[in-house]
Write a protein that holds these residues in place. Structure first.
Motif, mmCIF file in Angstrom:
data_model
loop_
_atom_site.group_PDB
_atom_site.id
_atom_site.type_symbol
_atom_site.label_atom_id
_atom_site.label_comp_id
_atom_site.label_asym_id
_atom_site.label_seq_id
_atom_site.Cartn_x
_atom_site.Cartn_y
_atom_site.Cartn_z
ATOM 1 N N ASN A 1 0.820 -1.216 0.000
ATOM 2 C CA ASN A 1 0.000 0.000 0.000
ATOM 3 C C ASN A 1 0.856 1.269 0.000
ATOM 4 O OD1 ASN A 1 -2.254 -1.621 0.069
ATOM 5 N ND2 ASN A 1 -2.664 -1.343 2.251
ATOM 6 N N VAL A 2 1.931 1.253 0.795
ATOM 7 C CA VAL A 2 2.812 2.428 0.854
ATOM 8 C C VAL A 2 3.460 2.675 -0.508
ATOM 9 C CG1 VAL A 2 4.889 3.396 1.924
ATOM 10 C CG2 VAL A 2 3.275 2.136 3.322
ATOM 11 N N ALA A 3 3.897 1.588 -1.155
ATOM 12 C CA ALA A 3 4.525 1.726 -2.481
ATOM 13 C C ALA A 3 3.519 2.312 -3.476
ATOM 14 C CB ALA A 3 5.038 0.373 -2.964
ATOM 15 N N LEU A 4 2.284 1.796 -3.446
ATOM 16 C CA LEU A 4 1.255 2.315 -4.354
ATOM 17 C C LEU A 4 0.995 3.795 -4.092
ATOM 18 C CD1 LEU A 4 -0.935 1.763 -6.529
ATOM 19 C CD2 LEU A 4 -2.497 1.239 -4.630
ATOM 20 N N ALA A 5 0.907 4.155 -2.813
ATOM 21 C CA ALA A 5 0.584 5.549 -2.442
ATOM 22 C C ALA A 5 1.696 6.521 -2.811
ATOM 23 C CB ALA A 5 0.273 5.625 -0.943
ATOM 24 N N SER A 6 2.852 6.009 -3.238
ATOM 25 C CA SER A 6 3.934 6.915 -3.647
ATOM 26 C C SER A 6 3.752 7.408 -5.090
ATOM 27 C CB SER A 6 5.298 6.233 -3.479
ATOM 28 O OG SER A 6 5.491 5.221 -4.449
ATOM 29 N N LEU A 7 2.709 6.924 -5.788
ATOM 30 C CA LEU A 7 2.407 7.436 -7.136
ATOM 31 C C LEU A 7 1.868 8.867 -7.024
ATOM 32 C CD1 LEU A 7 0.671 4.335 -8.830
ATOM 33 C CD2 LEU A 7 3.003 5.151 -9.153
ATOM 34 N N PRO A 8 2.092 9.690 -8.049
ATOM 35 C CA PRO A 8 1.818 11.130 -7.927
ATOM 36 C C PRO A 8 0.356 11.514 -7.678
ATOM 37 C CG PRO A 8 2.455 10.550 -10.176
ATOM 38 C CD PRO A 8 2.746 9.358 -9.326
ATOM 39 N N GLY A 9 -0.604 10.693 -8.156
ATOM 40 C CA GLY A 9 -2.013 11.065 -8.006
ATOM 41 C C GLY A 9 -2.604 10.771 -6.642
ATOM 42 N N PHE A 10 -1.841 10.094 -5.787
ATOM 43 C CA PHE A 10 -2.332 9.819 -4.424
ATOM 44 C C PHE A 10 -2.088 11.060 -3.573
ATOM 45 C CE2 PHE A 10 -2.253 5.654 -6.201
ATOM 46 C CZ PHE A 10 -3.187 4.918 -5.502
ATOM 47 N N THR A 11 -2.970 12.047 -3.761
ATOM 48 C CA THR A 11 -2.748 13.369 -3.171
ATOM 49 C C THR A 11 -3.412 13.528 -1.806
ATOM 50 O OG1 THR A 11 -4.625 14.147 -4.447
ATOM 51 C CG2 THR A 11 -2.437 14.531 -5.385
ATOM 52 N N LEU A 12 -4.217 12.565 -1.405
ATOM 53 C CA LEU A 12 -4.882 12.657 -0.100
ATOM 54 C C LEU A 12 -4.302 11.596 0.836
ATOM 55 C CD1 LEU A 12 -8.533 13.026 -1.436
ATOM 56 C CD2 LEU A 12 -7.147 14.826 -0.359
ATOM 57 N N PRO A 13 -4.292 11.862 2.166
ATOM 58 C CA PRO A 13 -3.714 10.889 3.110
ATOM 59 C C PRO A 13 -4.407 9.526 3.028
ATOM 60 C CG PRO A 13 -4.228 12.977 4.213
ATOM 61 C CD PRO A 13 -4.810 13.068 2.843
ATOM 62 N N GLY A 14 -3.622 8.459 3.107
ATOM 63 C CA GLY A 14 -4.158 7.099 3.027
ATOM 64 C C GLY A 14 -4.525 6.536 4.387
ATOM 65 N N ASP A 15 -5.294 5.425 4.359
ATOM 66 C CA ASP A 15 -5.544 4.641 5.588
ATOM 67 C C ASP A 15 -4.362 3.694 5.763
ATOM 68 O OD1 ASP A 15 -7.967 5.674 6.368
ATOM 69 O OD2 ASP A 15 -9.176 4.080 5.489
ATOM 70 N N ILE A 16 -3.203 4.276 5.974
ATOM 71 C CA ILE A 16 -1.969 3.490 6.084
ATOM 72 C C ILE A 16 -1.346 3.899 7.407
ATOM 73 C CG2 ILE A 16 0.176 2.828 4.939
ATOM 74 C CD1 ILE A 16 -0.825 4.131 2.373
ATOM 75 N N SER A 17 -1.671 3.186 8.464
ATOM 76 C CA SER A 17 -1.248 3.616 9.794
ATOM 77 C C SER A 17 -0.055 2.795 10.262
ATOM 78 C CB SER A 17 -2.422 3.506 10.765
ATOM 79 O OG SER A 17 -3.552 4.184 10.229
ATOM 80 N N ALA A 18 0.501 3.234 11.394
ATOM 81 C CA ALA A 18 1.690 2.565 11.935
ATOM 82 C C ALA A 18 1.360 1.126 12.328
ATOM 83 C CB ALA A 18 2.187 3.332 13.161
ATOM 84 N N SER A 19 2.354 0.244 12.254
ATOM 85 C CA SER A 19 2.150 -1.158 12.643
ATOM 86 C C SER A 19 1.501 -1.266 14.017
ATOM 87 C CB SER A 19 3.499 -1.894 12.675
ATOM 88 O OG SER A 19 4.065 -1.961 11.390
ATOM 89 N N ARG A 20 1.944 -0.423 14.968
ATOM 90 C CA ARG A 20 1.442 -0.544 16.344
ATOM 91 C C ARG A 20 -0.003 -0.099 16.501
ATOM 92 N NH1 ARG A 20 4.679 3.865 16.690
ATOM 93 N NH2 ARG A 20 3.544 5.800 17.058
ATOM 94 N N ARG A 21 -0.576 0.563 15.473
ATOM 95 C CA ARG A 21 -1.997 0.897 15.537
ATOM 96 C C ARG A 21 -2.839 -0.398 15.446
ATOM 97 N NH1 ARG A 21 -6.570 0.888 15.601
ATOM 98 N NH2 ARG A 21 -8.223 2.158 14.692
ATOM 99 N N TYR A 22 -2.241 -1.431 14.833
ATOM 100 C CA TYR A 22 -2.959 -2.689 14.620
ATOM 101 C C TYR A 22 -2.477 -3.836 15.522
ATOM 102 C CZ TYR A 22 -3.705 -0.083 10.269
ATOM 103 O OH TYR A 22 -3.999 0.892 9.360
#
Ligand code: OSB
Ligand code: MG
Length: 367
Positions: free
Chosen positions: A301-322
């Motif tokens: 998910n982090v790799a995908l979100a590094s594409l230029p059109g991902f301009t809004l924050p993702g639901d990609i939280s720290a490991s310890r959140r889960y």
């Protein structure tokens, strides 16, 4: 490259906290990890199907069935030129995008490693770190909710998504807005409403939300278009978007202004990138969603979100959140609302194979 072996493993992993959404809850997750091997390398992925067919018709068991009975026997032994070719022998299988995505995503990791590049680089990512938010499950009372939100703000998340359902919506969000006037909030209904609730949904317009995610039925583009015309808050589609064709339909009907892309939901990273490209061409924003993944799925998910059109924050939280302890190292972390994109080959994090072997309750190998 030739796909020489595939191994599918299931193991249990308990979330640190029960996570409730309008369509159900999660606590003890059943994790499916897939590895594909070739040229002495190993590619990893996570299948995002859940225990119950609530968010999607797919479940851990349907994914296991489709992967082991139909997909993996047909892809092992095949030559592939690129990651997306891997699904070519099973293009006749209808649906089951989560099962298929696991194969496609492991092939991306494997081929990125063979190329000696990070997954982000192989996908065309342009960012060294991505903006991240957090998704907060439905809480029984406002005090518990406010306390949790305050904690996540201390952790530095760039926006907070609040799960809503009838009875826990406008008043709850108004209370949050009053307590946290400047925070970027959004809401996710997971299809809990109908167009009969339009007045309630219009009341959200006063609360300055970034968007409302999937307010109506999972398969209903028509009424989402009606709703978007009636409210100012941007509608974001999640469950509804499984293909590029769904994206075209949503654009044509104006069913939404934003899409939450989850690679597992849309059948892989290739389709994710095509949806990203199409939305960018339309001048609309996308962001990367999450499915309570371990570090393996999170890395994709982090790799995908590094594409230029991902301009809004993702639901990609720290490991310890889960998790008490993630299955990758280093664990994923957040600082100042950003998460670093791994730079090592492939997914760029080390998978704890020994721990996974110790936890595994079922395993199937194809070679
Ligand atoms: O609708 O985005 C959703 C989790 C499970 C199923 C559906 C959803 C979610 C989340 C959690 O919102 C996102 C995450 O932190 O992984
Ligand atoms: Mg959602």
């Amino acid at each position: 490259m030739k796909i020489e072996r595939a191994t599918l493993r299931e193991f249990p992993l308990s979330l640190r906290e029960f996570f409730e959404i309008s369509s159900g809850g999660s606590q003890d997750r059943r994790i499916l990890l897939l590895t594909l091997e070739g040229e002495g390398l190993e590619g990893w992925s996570e299948c995002v199907a859940s225990r119950e067919p609530a968010y999607s018709y797919e479940t851990t068991d349907t994914a296991w069935h489709v992967l082991t009975d139909f997909v993996l026997p047909r892809i092992v032994g095949r030559e592939i030129e690129g990651p997306e070719d891997v699904l070519e022998p099973v293009s006749w299988i209808r649906g089951h995008g989560m099962a298929k995505a696991a194969v496609e995503m492991a092939a991306w990791d494997l081929t990125a490693r063979a190329d000696g590049v990070s997954l982000s680089e192989k996908l065309g990512g342009t960012r060294a770190s991505v903006s991240v938010g957090v998704s907060v499950g439905i809480k029984p009372d406002d005090d518990a909710l406010h306390e949790q939100v305050a904690g996540f703000l201390e952790d530095g998340y760039a926006r907070v998504k609040i799960k809503i359902k009838p009875g826990r919506d406008v008043e709850m969000l108004a209370g949050l807005r009053e307590a946290f006037p400047d925070v970027s909030f959004m809401a996710d209904a997971n299809s809990a409403y109908t167009l009969d609730d339009v007045d309630r949904l219009r009341a959200l317009d006063a609360l300055d939300l970034m968007m409302i995610e999937q307010p109506l039925r999972y398969d209903d583009f028509f009424h989402h278009a009606r709703l978007q015309a009636e409210i100012e808050t941007p509608v974001c589609l999640d469950e509804s978007i499984k293909t590029v064709g769904d994206t075209e339909l949503a654009l044509e009907l104006e069913s939404c202004r934003i899409i939450n892309i989850k690679p597992g939901r849309v059948g892989g990273l290739g389709t994710s990138r095509r949806i990203h490209d199409r939305m960018r061409e339309a001048g609309l924003a996308v962001w990367c969603g999450g499915m309570l993944e371990t570090g393996v799925g999170r890395a994709h998910n982090v790799a995908l979100a590094s594409l230029p059109g991902f301009t809004l924050p993702g639901d990609i939280s720290a490991s310890r959140r889960y998790w008490e302890q993630d299955v990758v190292s280093p664990e994923f972390d957040v600082a100042g609302g950003e998460m670093a994109v791994p730079t090592g080959p492939g997914i760029g994090v080390e998978v704890d194979v020994e721990r996974i072997a110790a936890l595994t309750v079922r395993e199937a190998t194809f070679d």
